[in-house]
Design an enzyme around this catalytic site. Structure first.
Site, PDB file in Angstrom:
ATOM      1  CG  ASN A   1     -63.386 -63.880   9.623  1.00  0.00           C
ATOM      2  OD1 ASN A   1     -64.665 -63.966   9.969  1.00  0.00           O
ATOM      3  ND2 ASN A   1     -62.332 -63.540   9.905  1.00  0.00           N
TER       4      ASN A   1
ATOM      5  CE  LYS B   1     -61.981 -60.481   8.182  1.00  0.00           C
ATOM      6  NZ  LYS B   1     -60.942 -59.541   7.608  1.00  0.00           N
TER       7      LYS B   1
ATOM      8  CG  HIS C   1     -59.028 -62.092  12.732  1.00  0.00           C
ATOM      9  ND1 HIS C   1     -58.902 -61.014  12.256  1.00  0.00           N
ATOM     10  CD2 HIS C   1     -59.318 -62.958  11.633  1.00  0.00           C
ATOM     11  CE1 HIS C   1     -58.962 -60.722  11.119  1.00  0.00           C
ATOM     12  NE2 HIS C   1     -59.207 -61.947  10.516  1.00  0.00           N
TER      13      HIS C   1
ATOM     14  CD  GLU D   1     -60.613 -57.988  10.887  1.00  0.00           C
ATOM     15  OE1 GLU D   1     -61.594 -58.534  11.185  1.00  0.00           O
ATOM     16  OE2 GLU D   1     -59.863 -58.064   9.927  1.00  0.00           O
TER      17      GLU D   1
ATOM     18  CD  GLU E   1     -56.474 -64.637   8.772  1.00  0.00           C
ATOM     19  OE1 GLU E   1     -57.134 -64.784   7.988  1.00  0.00           O
ATOM     20  OE2 GLU E   1     -56.997 -63.951   9.392  1.00  0.00           O
TER      21      GLU E   1
ATOM     22  N   GLY F   1     -57.634 -57.689   3.953  1.00  0.00           N
ATOM     23  CA  GLY F   1     -58.434 -56.663   3.294  1.00  0.00           C
ATOM     24  C   GLY F   1     -57.913 -55.530   2.267  1.00  0.00           C
TER      25      GLY F   1
ATOM     26  CB  SER G   1     -55.687 -60.210  -0.349  1.00  0.00           C
ATOM     27  OG  SER G   1     -55.904 -58.707   0.465  1.00  0.00           O
TER      28      SER G   1
HETATM   29  P1  13P Z   1     -59.471 -61.067   3.577  1.00  0.00           P
HETATM   30  O1  13P Z   1     -59.412 -62.118   2.737  1.00  0.00           O
HETATM   31  O2  13P Z   1     -60.619 -59.725   3.409  1.00  0.00           O
HETATM   32  O3  13P Z   1     -58.018 -60.131   3.221  1.00  0.00           O
HETATM   33  O4  13P Z   1     -59.640 -61.208   5.087  1.00  0.00           O
HETATM   34  C1  13P Z   1     -58.662 -62.102   5.538  1.00  0.00           C
HETATM   35  C2  13P Z   1     -58.982 -62.450   7.014  1.00  0.00           C
HETATM   36  O5  13P Z   1     -58.853 -61.560   7.792  1.00  0.00           O
HETATM   37  C3  13P Z   1     -59.733 -63.821   7.083  1.00  0.00           C
HETATM   38  O6  13P Z   1     -59.928 -63.908   8.619  1.00  0.00           O
END
Ligand code: 13P
Length: 253
Positions: free
Chosen positions: A9, A11, A98, A100, A170, A176, A216
């Protein structure tokens, strides 16, 4: 055996030039170094879907996905992108729900159920995300919340439709932050999700559903996470932005 998937992803990262370089480096490394048959998906920003898809050509192992789509099929929704548009571009996957999107754009279960429906109606496979924030984990109510998210987003589907969905667990506290869930924590929640699916759809259907872990994931922890019996691969953020790191994560699947 369920298909292993490693989805990156991206982003809201990378310029077009950087995106092209990243995709081409990963493609080369995967061809040269990665054994096994894990499927790879680049979930890229909307403007890069076609350029990256075209760059991949007929690559049998790597495909592209979008990171969101509208709950509407067309109309006066300035700035939105619809499932029929994605379908018309030959995009097979779309991330929905997601954390976010839930957190910064107020997407809730009801809206996500509509997005899942419109994506499926137009032949896209949703990568449906669920996961609890830190305070919910600390209150030990994480299993109940994730089950509720899965129910709200997916339980209105019939079994045939559900089989087209990929689920991504997740935990928000692991996204992150560099603080990944332990393999045991991931396995435990994946088993809870699968058991919950079995309670509604039966074990045979639940056993076919691909459930990815995200939060992560990196070169050092991917193999252990992906070796858990109910973890069918990963949804990877930060580590998907560097070709070497992402390739190492793919090797873990
Ligand atoms: P990270 O791997 O940066 O923690 O992000 C995970 C994520 O949100 C994938 O959709």
């Amino acid at each position: 055996m369920r298909q292993k998937i490693v989805a990156g992803n991206w982003k809201m990262n990378k310029t077009l030039e950087e995106a092209n370089i990243l995709a081409s480096e990963v493609t080369g490394m995967v061809a040269d170094e990665v054994k096994g048959d894990a499927k790879v998906i680049f979930c890229v920003p909307f403007p890069y879907l076609l350029p990256i898809k075209n760059q991949l050509g007929n690559n049998a192992r790597i495909s592209v996905g979008a990171q969101n789509c509208s709950e509407h099929e067309s109309g006066a929704y300035t700035g939105e992108v619809s499932a029929p548009m994605l379908k018309s571009m030959g995009i097979p996957y779309v991330i929905l729900g997601h954390s976010e999107r839930r957190q910064y754009f107020g997407e809730d279960g009801k809206l996500l159920a509509k997005k899942v429906d419109v994506a499926l109606k137009h032949g896209l496979s949703p990568i449906f995300c669920c996961g609890e924030p830190l305070e919910v984990r600390e209150a030990n109510t994480h299993e109940a919340l994730v089950k509720k998210q899965v129910e709200e987003g997916l339980f209105h589907l019939n079994a045939d439709a559900l089989k087209k969905v990929v689920i991504a667990y997740e935990p928000v506290w692991a996204i992150g932050t560099g603080k990944t869930a332990s393999a045991q924590q991931a396995q435990d929640m994946h088993a809870v999700i699968r058991t919950h699916l079995a309670s509604k759809y039966g074990q045979a259907v639940a056993d076919t559903i691909i459930i990815l872990y995200g939060g992560s994931v990196n070169a050092a922890n991917a193999k252990e996470l992906f070796s858990c019996p109910d973890v069918d691969g990963g949804l990877v953020g930060g580590a998907s932005l560097k070709s070497r790191d992402f390739t190492e994560v793919i090797k873990g699947a």
